[in-house]
Design an enzyme around this catalytic site. Structure first.
Site, PDB file in Angstrom:
ATOM      1  N   SER A 292      -3.158   0.606 -18.349  1.00 55.33           N
ATOM      2  CA  SER A 292      -4.220   0.631 -17.327  1.00 55.33           C
ATOM      3  C   SER A 292      -4.167   1.958 -16.561  1.00 55.33           C
ATOM      4  CB  SER A 292      -4.028  -0.499 -16.321  1.00 55.33           C
ATOM      5  OG  SER A 292      -4.595  -1.690 -16.799  1.00 55.33           O
TER       6      SER A 292
ATOM      7  N   LYS B 199      -3.317  -8.605  -6.773  1.00 53.14           N
ATOM      8  CA  LYS B 199      -3.735  -9.600  -7.777  1.00 53.14           C
ATOM      9  C   LYS B 199      -4.910 -10.378  -7.238  1.00 53.14           C
ATOM     10  CE  LYS B 199      -1.523 -10.868 -11.324  1.00 53.14           C
ATOM     11  NZ  LYS B 199      -1.272 -10.169 -12.512  1.00 53.14           N
TER      12      LYS B 199
ATOM     13  N   HIS C 220       0.833  -1.210   0.000  1.00 57.25           N
ATOM     14  CA  HIS C 220       0.000   0.000   0.000  1.00 57.25           C
ATOM     15  C   HIS C 220       0.863   1.254   0.000  1.00 57.25           C
ATOM     16  CE1 HIS C 220      -2.898  -2.993   1.860  1.00 57.25           C
ATOM     17  NE2 HIS C 220      -3.513  -2.578   0.789  1.00 57.25           N
ATOM     18  N   HIS C 221       2.126   1.126  -0.436  1.00 52.99           N
ATOM     19  CA  HIS C 221       2.979   2.332  -0.381  1.00 52.99           C
ATOM     20  C   HIS C 221       2.452   3.406  -1.316  1.00 52.99           C
ATOM     21  CE1 HIS C 221       4.582   0.544  -4.030  1.00 52.99           C
ATOM     22  NE2 HIS C 221       5.196   1.673  -4.290  1.00 52.99           N
TER      23      HIS C 221
ATOM     24  N   LYS D 180      -3.054  -2.267  -7.542  1.00 55.65           N
ATOM     25  CA  LYS D 180      -3.446  -2.547  -8.929  1.00 55.65           C
ATOM     26  C   LYS D 180      -2.973  -3.927  -9.350  1.00 55.65           C
ATOM     27  CE  LYS D 180      -5.010  -0.825 -12.848  1.00 55.65           C
ATOM     28  NZ  LYS D 180      -5.748  -2.092 -12.971  1.00 55.65           N
TER      29      LYS D 180
ATOM     30  N   LYS E  15       6.680  -4.217 -10.647  1.00 58.67           N
ATOM     31  CA  LYS E  15       6.396  -3.825 -12.027  1.00 58.67           C
ATOM     32  C   LYS E  15       5.984  -2.353 -12.100  1.00 58.67           C
ATOM     33  CE  LYS E  15       3.915  -7.091 -13.850  1.00 58.67           C
ATOM     34  NZ  LYS E  15       2.786  -7.918 -14.325  1.00 58.67           N
TER      35      LYS E  15
ATOM     36  N   ASP F 164       7.301   3.425 -13.304  1.00 57.57           N
ATOM     37  CA  ASP F 164       6.815   4.677 -12.709  1.00 57.57           C
ATOM     38  C   ASP F 164       5.307   4.855 -12.840  1.00 57.57           C
ATOM     39  OD1 ASP F 164       9.334   5.533 -11.810  1.00 57.57           O
ATOM     40  OD2 ASP F 164       9.839   6.254 -13.810  1.00 57.57           O
TER      41      ASP F 164
HETATM   42  N1  GLU Z   1      -2.726  -8.559 -15.361  1.00 57.86           N
HETATM   43  C1  GLU Z   1      -1.794  -7.652 -15.935  1.00 57.86           C
HETATM   44  C2  GLU Z   1      -0.422  -7.827 -15.325  1.00 57.86           C
HETATM   45  O1  GLU Z   1      -0.094  -8.867 -14.808  1.00 57.86           O
HETATM   46  C3  GLU Z   1      -2.310  -6.221 -15.948  1.00 57.86           C
HETATM   47  C4  GLU Z   1      -2.524  -5.591 -14.620  1.00 57.86           C
HETATM   48  C5  GLU Z   1      -3.217  -4.216 -14.696  1.00 57.86           C
HETATM   49  O2  GLU Z   1      -3.384  -3.682 -15.770  1.00 57.86           O
HETATM   50  O3  GLU Z   1      -3.567  -3.725 -13.614  1.00 57.86           O
HETATM   51  O4  GLU Z   1       0.416  -6.963 -15.396  1.00 57.86           O
END
Ligand code: GLU
Length: 474
Positions: A365, A110, A68-69, A74, A98, A103
């Site tokens: 995204s 997930k 949660h930094h 996402k 990732k 950035d």
């Molecule tokens: N599921 C994708 C990933 O592993 C996209 C995640 C996203 O767009 O939030 O990077």
């Protein structure tokens, strides 16, 4: 051909910890903060009943928020019969790193739903997706400023549309409801370019790696994608789009592997023709001009670049020594195990790591989420203005030179950027910059073993900065 799938359930998150610990040696961050970064903050495990073929079945599902930094967290939602808590935790952690590398200002998360989409009807998938969303709402595990899911293995635009619709029904006054999920259809608040974003990012990343002459000399190949041979595992959204852009860039795809088998053609496979064949027959097999081969054997075909674009653990200690490529481009999450990586590093195989290479999806995204929060399409304000500016430039040049511009010159200068142009441009810039950041880290840090470690170092340094307000280090 021996089955190389290894039973590694419960190992994936440990693999990520191993990668993390290896990188942590190269950063100057207090150990308590490193612990805060590396473990998973919250995991919600749920079970709920859904009617499937007239009978109630209990569905097992998860959402893990690793860090949660930065908020929101996402990451995608995976629909697969192999989903388990360890896998979801590992994938959530990879999302954190990732996002930091490219950035994108999110923490990692997930989700996973333990079902096999191929065995379910559209109505059943809809019931499961909507119920899963309701469960997330109950526990505050979804929202534009909380946690924002996206597609992953086994899910796509359709599922994201159900999620946003369910969320909006629960929160009718939430102005930013559209931003509760990304990867939506364009007609439901999505953004142009999201669908192909991961594959396009994979292409940009490989192109960048192959543009550095010094590295290509080491691998014994000429710079550039054109003429290089590729083997791709997975022909889902990521595999298909990676194949499409590689093919358009002049790369030669000599084998493609899927869940039901693989095809091989040393003269090259056209991904669009293969897609049409699959739409007609239901499988990539028996593609005219190609030979059907073993789905794991395909990974061992000699090539310049092997792109695993399916699931984790695909290149492991069983098959690593038989892999005959120069570069492994990790389009999937976690396709190479740490034991396999050791073997491959010793053989001099260059691995472009997942936490960099497949970050194109979450990058776009992010653009979608920004679009949803700003309630305006990218390019809407500027496109016509840019076109007018271009026309004025042509006009002035024509006056000054006394010569008329050709139609072709006119169309180049007059064109204003639309949403897709801007998304591609933002994605390309992101992937190129991030590649050189991690490559510089790799070449600039004495003793660092490989590009993956460099990518982790880059991510850990950035995430640690978020905690610097604790005053424990500069
Ligand atoms: N599921 C994708 C990933 O592993 C996209 C995640 C996203 O767009 O939030 O990077």
């Amino acid at each position: 051909m021996a089955d190389i799938t290894e039973k590694r359930e419960g190992e994936f998150f440990k693999d990520v910890l191993k990668y993390f610990d290896r990188a942590a040696k190269f950063v100057d961050v207090p150990s308590g903060i490193l612990d805060q970064i590396k473990y998973v903050n919250s995991v919600y495990r749920m079970r709920f009943p859904v009617k499937i073929q007239g009978k109630y079945e209990v569905i097992e599902a998860y959402r893990a928020e690793h860090s949660h930094h930065k908020l929101p967290t996402k990451g995608g939602i995976r629909f697969s019969s192999a989903v388990n808590q360890d896998e979801v935790m590992a994938l959530a952690a990879l999302m954190t790193y990732k996002c930091a590398i490219v950035d994108v200002p999110f923490g990692g998360a997930k989700g996973g739903i333990k079902v096999s989409p191929r065995k379910l009807s559209a109505e059943e998938m809809e019931r499961i997706t909507r119920r899963y969303t309701a469960e997330l709402i109950k526990k505050n595990f979804i929202g534009p400023g909380i946690d924002v899911p996206a597609p992953d293995y086994g899910s796509g635009e359709r599922e994201m549309a159900w999620i946003v619709d369910t969320y909006a029904a629960f929160f009718p006054n939430e102005l930013n409801a559209m931003g509760c999920v990304t990867g939506k259809p364009v007609s439901q608040g999505g953004i142009r370019g999201r669908k192909e974003a991961t594959g396009l990012g994979v292409f940009y990343g490989i192109r960048e790696a192959l543009s550095v002459k010094e590295d290509c000399d080491k691998w014994g190949i000429e710079p550039g994608i054109a003429g290089k041979t590729f083997v791709i595992q997975g022909f889902g959204n990521v595999g298909f789009h990676s194949a499409k852009f590689v093919h358009e860039g002049g790369g030669k795809i000599i084998a493609i592997s899927e869940w039901d088998g693989a095809i091989h053609n040393p003269n090259g496979i056209d991904p669009l023709a293969l897609e049409a064949h699959r739409n007609k027959t239901g499988s990539i097999l028996n593609f005219p001009g190609s030979e059907n081969v073993d789905k794991y054997g395909a990974l061992e075909i000699a090539c310049d670049v092997l792109i695993p674009a399916a699931l984790e653990n695909q290149i492991n200690k069983e098959n690593a020594d038989r892999i005959k490529c120069k570069i492994i481009a990790e389009a999937a999450n976690g396709p190479v195990t740490p034991e396999a990586e050791e073997v491959l590093n010793a053989k001099g195989v260059y691995i472009i790591p997942d936490i960099y290479l497949n970050a194109g999806g979450v990058t776009v995204s992010y653009f979608e989420w920004v679009k949803n929060l700003s309630h305006v399409r990218f390019g809407r304000l500027g496109k016509r203005w840019d076109e007018t500016a271009g026309r004025n430039t042509i006009h002035v040049l024509e006056e000054m030179t006394g010569r008329a511009a050709t139609d072709k010159q006119r169309s180049i200068i007059e064109r204003g950027a639309d949403e897709l142009d801007l998304v591609y441009s933002g994605l390309e810039e992101t992937m190129i910059n991030a590649y050189h950041n991690i490559r510089n880290e790799y070449h600039g840090t004495p003793g660092i073993p490989d590009l993956r470690t460099a990518a982790f170092v880059n991510a850990i340094k950035k995430i640690a900065q978020s905690y610097s307000t604790l005053g424990v280090w500069p």
